[in-house]
Design an enzyme around this catalytic site. Structure first.
Site, short mmCIF file in Angstrom:
data_model
loop_
_atom_site.label_atom_id
_atom_site.label_comp_id
_atom_site.label_asym_id
_atom_site.label_seq_id
_atom_site.Cartn_x
_atom_site.Cartn_y
_atom_site.Cartn_z
N ARG A 32 1.96 -1.37 -9.48
CA ARG A 32 2.88 -0.24 -9.61
C ARG A 32 4.26 -0.67 -9.19
O ARG A 32 4.45 -1.17 -8.08
CB ARG A 32 2.46 0.87 -8.63
CG ARG A 32 1.65 1.91 -9.20
CD ARG A 32 1.56 3.16 -8.41
NE ARG A 32 1.83 3.17 -6.98
CZ ARG A 32 1.79 4.27 -6.25
NH1 ARG A 32 1.53 5.42 -6.83
NH2 ARG A 32 2.03 4.25 -4.96
N THR A 63 9.80 2.96 -9.71
CA THR A 63 9.52 3.91 -10.80
C THR A 63 8.08 4.44 -10.76
O THR A 63 7.77 5.42 -11.42
CB THR A 63 9.69 3.21 -12.17
OG1 THR A 63 8.70 2.17 -12.26
CG2 THR A 63 11.09 2.61 -12.31
N ASP A 79 -2.01 1.56 1.70
CA ASP A 79 -2.00 0.64 0.54
C ASP A 79 -3.31 -0.14 0.53
O ASP A 79 -3.54 -1.02 1.37
CB ASP A 79 -0.80 -0.30 0.65
CG ASP A 79 -0.64 -1.13 -0.62
OD1 ASP A 79 -1.62 -1.78 -1.05
OD2 ASP A 79 0.45 -1.12 -1.19
N ASP A 96 -3.10 -4.11 0.20
CA ASP A 96 -2.60 -4.75 1.42
C ASP A 96 -3.64 -4.71 2.53
O ASP A 96 -3.82 -5.69 3.26
CB ASP A 96 -1.31 -4.07 1.89
CG ASP A 96 -0.11 -4.50 1.06
OD1 ASP A 96 -0.16 -5.57 0.43
OD2 ASP A 96 0.88 -3.75 1.02
#
Ligand code: PRP
Ligand code: URA
Length: 206
Positions: free
Chosen positions: A101, A105, A197, A200
Site C-alpha cells: 500500500r 494514497t 502493521d 512489520d
C-alpha cells in the site's frame, strides 16, 4: 458473503497478536495457529468426487478432494498464514502476489506475481491477515480473475467494515472469511483497534 469465524481458541490467539507488547516470535506463532484453526472452516465445503478404493477388508466408496487448492498469500504479511493452512491441506499449491500500500494514497502497488498453472481449475484462497480499505485484496482478486481463476475465497484475520464493503462491491462472487470484524479505519488507513502493521510485526521490520 461474509463468514465470521469467532471461535474461542481463535479469539484467544487473536488477543495475543493484538497486544502491542507481543514480540515477533509469539506474533508469528499465533498468526500461524489462527490460520490453522481457520483452515478447517474455509475448507468445509470444498468440492469432492466419489471414488472406489480397496481397504484391507473390502472395497469402499469414499470421496477425495475434486479440485486443486491454491493458496495465494499477498506479500508480505500473507506469508504468515501459509504454513498453518498447508499443515491441514498439505497438497495445496502456493502462488505469490506481491502488493504494498502506498503510504500516502493507500493505493495498492503490485510488484511480484508467480502462480501455478492450475489456477483456472482450482479453488483459490487469497491470504492476508489485514483487510483494511480492501484495495490490496481487491486488486489481487482482479489479477487472479485475469489469470483465469473462477473460484476465489478471501481469507483474512482482521477486517474493517470499509474493506468488507469494498470486496462485496468489487467482487460479489467472492466469499470473505474473517476472525474479527473491527470498528473502522483511522485517518491513516489502519484498522481500529486492529493489531498495527501486520507485515512489520511478523518480520520484525519496525
Ligand atoms: C498490509 C496488509 C495488506 C494491506 C491491507 O500490507 O498486509 O496487504 O496492508 O490494506 P488495504 O486493505 O488498505 O489494501 P502492506 O501494504 O503494509 O505491505 P506489507 O505486507 O509488505 O507490510
Ligand atoms: N495494513 C496493516 O498491516 N494494518 C492495518 O491496520 C491496515 C493495513
Amino acid at each position: 458473503m461474509l463468514h465470521l469465524l469467532e471461535h474461542p481458541l481463535i479469539t484467544h490467539k487473536l488477543t495475543q497478536i493484538r497486544r502491542k507488547e507481543t514480540g515477533t516470535k509469539d506474533f508469528r506463532q499465533a498468526l500461524d495457529e489462527i490460520a490453522g484453526l481457520m483452515a478447517y472452516e474455509i475448507s468445509r465445503d470444498l468440492p469432492v468426487t466419489e471414488i472406489e478404493i480397496e481397504t484391507p477388508v473390502s472395497t469402499c466408496k469414499t470421496h477425495e478432494l475434486a479440485k486443486y487448492i491454491v493458496l495465494v498469500p499477498i506479500l508480505r504479511a500473507g506469508l504468515g498464514m501459509v504454513d498453518g493452512i498447508t499443515h491441514l491441506i498439505p497438497t495445496a499449491k502456493v502462488g505469490h502476489v506481491g502488493m504494498y500500500r502506498d503510504h500516502d494514497t493507500l493505493e495498492p502497488k503490485e510488484y511480484y506475481a508467480k502462480l501455478p498453472p492450475c489456477i483456472p481449475d482450482a479453488v483459490v484462497m487469497v491470504l492476508d491477515p489485514m483487510l483494511a480499505t480492501g484495495g490490496s485484496a481487491s486488486a489481487t482478486i482482479t489479477y487472479l480473475k485475469e489469470q483465469g481463476a473462477g473460484q476465489i475465497r478471501l481469507v483474512c484475520i482482521v477486517g474493517a467494515p470499509e474493506g468488507v464493503e469494498r470486496i462485496e462491491r468489487d467482487h460479489p462472487d467472492v466469499d470473505i472469511y474473517l476472525s474479527a470484524l473491527d470498528e473502522r479505519l483511522n485517518e491513516v488507513g489502519y484498522i481500529v483497534p486492529g493489531l498495527g502493521d501486520a507485515g512489520d510485526r511478523l518480520f520484525g521490520t519496525k
